[in-house]
Write an enzyme that holds these catalytic residues in place. Sequence first.
Site, PDB file in Angstrom:
ATOM      1  N   CYS A  75       3.377  10.963  -1.617  1.00 29.24           N
ATOM      2  CA  CYS A  75       2.398   9.991  -2.090  1.00 29.24           C
ATOM      3  C   CYS A  75       2.158   8.937  -1.015  1.00 29.24           C
ATOM      4  CB  CYS A  75       2.873   9.322  -3.365  1.00 29.24           C
ATOM      5  SG  CYS A  75       3.178  10.471  -4.724  1.00 29.24           S
ATOM      6  N   GLY A 123      12.765   8.462  -5.507  1.00 29.22           N
ATOM      7  CA  GLY A 123      12.668   9.889  -5.255  1.00 29.22           C
ATOM      8  C   GLY A 123      12.266  10.691  -6.481  1.00 29.22           C
ATOM      9  N   SER A 178       4.568  10.729 -14.354  1.00 29.98           N
ATOM     10  CA  SER A 178       3.692   9.974 -13.461  1.00 29.98           C
ATOM     11  C   SER A 178       2.349  10.675 -13.324  1.00 29.98           C
ATOM     12  CB  SER A 178       4.342   9.825 -12.075  1.00 29.98           C
ATOM     13  OG  SER A 178       5.537   9.084 -12.152  1.00 29.98           O
ATOM     14  N   CYS A 325      11.578  -7.410 -17.174  1.00 25.41           N
ATOM     15  CA  CYS A 325      12.083  -8.378 -16.192  1.00 25.41           C
ATOM     16  C   CYS A 325      10.972  -9.011 -15.368  1.00 25.41           C
ATOM     17  CB  CYS A 325      13.098  -7.705 -15.281  1.00 25.41           C
ATOM     18  SG  CYS A 325      12.466  -6.299 -14.336  1.00 25.41           S
ATOM     19  N   CYS A 331      15.652 -13.114 -13.283  1.00 23.83           N
ATOM     20  CA  CYS A 331      15.889 -11.665 -13.278  1.00 23.83           C
ATOM     21  C   CYS A 331      17.320 -11.417 -12.810  1.00 23.83           C
ATOM     22  CB  CYS A 331      14.848 -10.951 -12.424  1.00 23.83           C
ATOM     23  SG  CYS A 331      14.769 -11.503 -10.696  1.00 23.83           S
ATOM     24  N   ASP A 347      15.534  -2.282  -8.010  1.00 24.93           N
ATOM     25  CA  ASP A 347      14.833  -1.098  -7.541  1.00 24.93           C
ATOM     26  C   ASP A 347      13.846  -1.435  -6.426  1.00 24.93           C
ATOM     27  OD1 ASP A 347      13.663   1.545  -7.583  1.00 24.93           O
ATOM     28  OD2 ASP A 347      12.071   0.753  -8.838  1.00 24.93           O
ATOM     29  N   CYS A 388       2.584 -23.030  -9.857  1.00 25.86           N
ATOM     30  CA  CYS A 388       2.895 -22.112 -10.954  1.00 25.86           C
ATOM     31  C   CYS A 388       3.549 -22.850 -12.119  1.00 25.86           C
ATOM     32  CB  CYS A 388       3.816 -20.997 -10.469  1.00 25.86           C
ATOM     33  SG  CYS A 388       3.128 -19.977  -9.158  1.00 25.86           S
ATOM     34  N   CYS A 401       6.811 -10.556 -10.485  1.00 28.61           N
ATOM     35  CA  CYS A 401       7.927 -10.068  -9.670  1.00 28.61           C
ATOM     36  C   CYS A 401       7.991 -10.818  -8.344  1.00 28.61           C
ATOM     37  CB  CYS A 401       7.762  -8.573  -9.402  1.00 28.61           C
ATOM     38  SG  CYS A 401       9.105  -7.878  -8.403  1.00 28.61           S
ATOM     39  N   CYS A 420      -1.548 -13.211  -8.664  1.00 27.05           N
ATOM     40  CA  CYS A 420      -1.782 -14.377  -9.521  1.00 27.05           C
ATOM     41  C   CYS A 420      -3.194 -14.438 -10.105  1.00 27.05           C
ATOM     42  CB  CYS A 420      -1.461 -15.660  -8.771  1.00 27.05           C
ATOM     43  SG  CYS A 420      -1.865 -17.168  -9.678  1.00 27.05           S
TER      44      CYS A 420
END
Length: 495
Positions: A75, A123, A178, A325, A331, A347, A388, A401, A420
């Site tokens: 990908c 993966g 996916s 999260c 987090c 991750d 923010c 995130c 944002c």
Amino acid sequence: MEEGTTAAPDRIQRTAYGELSAEEIRQGLSQRQGKPSVPWPVEEPAHRVGPASQRAHRPFHIMAKPSGPGCNMDCSYCFYTPKEEFYPGAKKWRMNDEVLESYIRQYIEAQPMDEVHFAWQGGEPTLMGLDFFKKAFAFQKKYADGKTIHNAFQTNGLLLDEEWVQCFAEEGVLVGLSIDGPVECHDRYRLDRGGHGTAYRVLRALKLLQDYKAEFNTLTCVHAGNADRPLEVYRFLRDIGSQYLQFIPIVERPEDSLAREDAGGSGVPPEGNPEVYDWSVTPEAYGNFYCKIFDHWVRRDVGRVFVQLFDVALEAWLGYPPSLCVYAPTCGNALALEHNGDIYACDHYVYPGYRRGNLQETPLSELVTSDVQQGFGASKAADLPQYCQRCEVRFACNGGCPKYRFTHTPDGEYGLNYLCPGYKKFFRHVDPYMRFMADEIRASRSPANVMQFARMGGARPKSGQEQNAQPPKPNDPCSCGSGRKYKKCCGARNR
């Protein structure tokens, strides 16, 4: 809870997932779709199993990658396959049985709740072969110690066959498939190692999951190849039989400042070039993508199709802690496990500076609760720009995130989320509908009543009006805005 909200009733008649208790909503609406999100406890767990010294203080989540960055696809936008460079001596990435058993034992023992959610990803995890996961399920049963075990499995679907799917159905595995929408959208970036499209093979896998009645949802990346086609993507996913939809943004940069030596403390990337790859979704397109889908969904599909972000938004308007999260104030409770037992902060943070240790050398519970990991999680709120902190939708997004906080605020402060403008557009757009659904839930009524509210243009029915409202006539223009007759649009689906 926020000031002005009221406690939810003991039983909620119907939410997006059917009948749920207030406690179930607190544990996260999105846990019943999609890969499990981080449980966010609102009160001390009532039941604990396992030695106290091996338990974490609150639930945490591990994204296990037994095949590491190894994948049978190529990908264009994948952020994980380049992680191969962090294991230069490895010729193959494969978790051995010793690491597998140690992980399963420690993960179960460390959880303070009596339900444990495993998540397998890559993966591509099917590269491990089915026998590996049969061993994993056997180890889970061996070490369960009275706890209830759940499994979620994210896959590209290329290697799924009847044997895989039958096993998933028998073991109750939630499969995340996916797929990026219609064939031309999916095959824009999701090619195999030979450069060929994969859409039809993914659809074959989806049909197998349906035939064997295996539980599944779809995971769709939002990128430059599909962001301008929100309704096509949504309708395609709905019409092929997906009821539970997750959409995640593709935002990747040529200069990955998280890989630098000065990264590793805060989750906010060190300041660098904010330029993104051309396949990344723009903030404006991302917000528009969600708004267009929401406008369609809120008029005709509430209670039929379930979109993860819509559920998370409803949590926010109900005043509940976020179950995902990305939208939580802090987090650090969702970590990643590599094939050799290495544990990383998240991750999205599999970089040398965010490696926490190895579970073969240090107990998993210690790695999860370490000061450095807790500091990483707390930095999400501590490093939030003043811009923010003053924002009217902060309660819903909490800055998003930290990986994407690499732009500047209008007044020049670093650390604004790249997405944002899209977040602001979406959360402002859904505000009246979320308020309505939250009020319905608090009154023990169905939030699906929002469909009539939306069709009336966002006007709240007066007392008794909802019961006495006249339904549209078959040949009237459908109020959802499709341009079709009611009988050919929402009227057909409501029969």
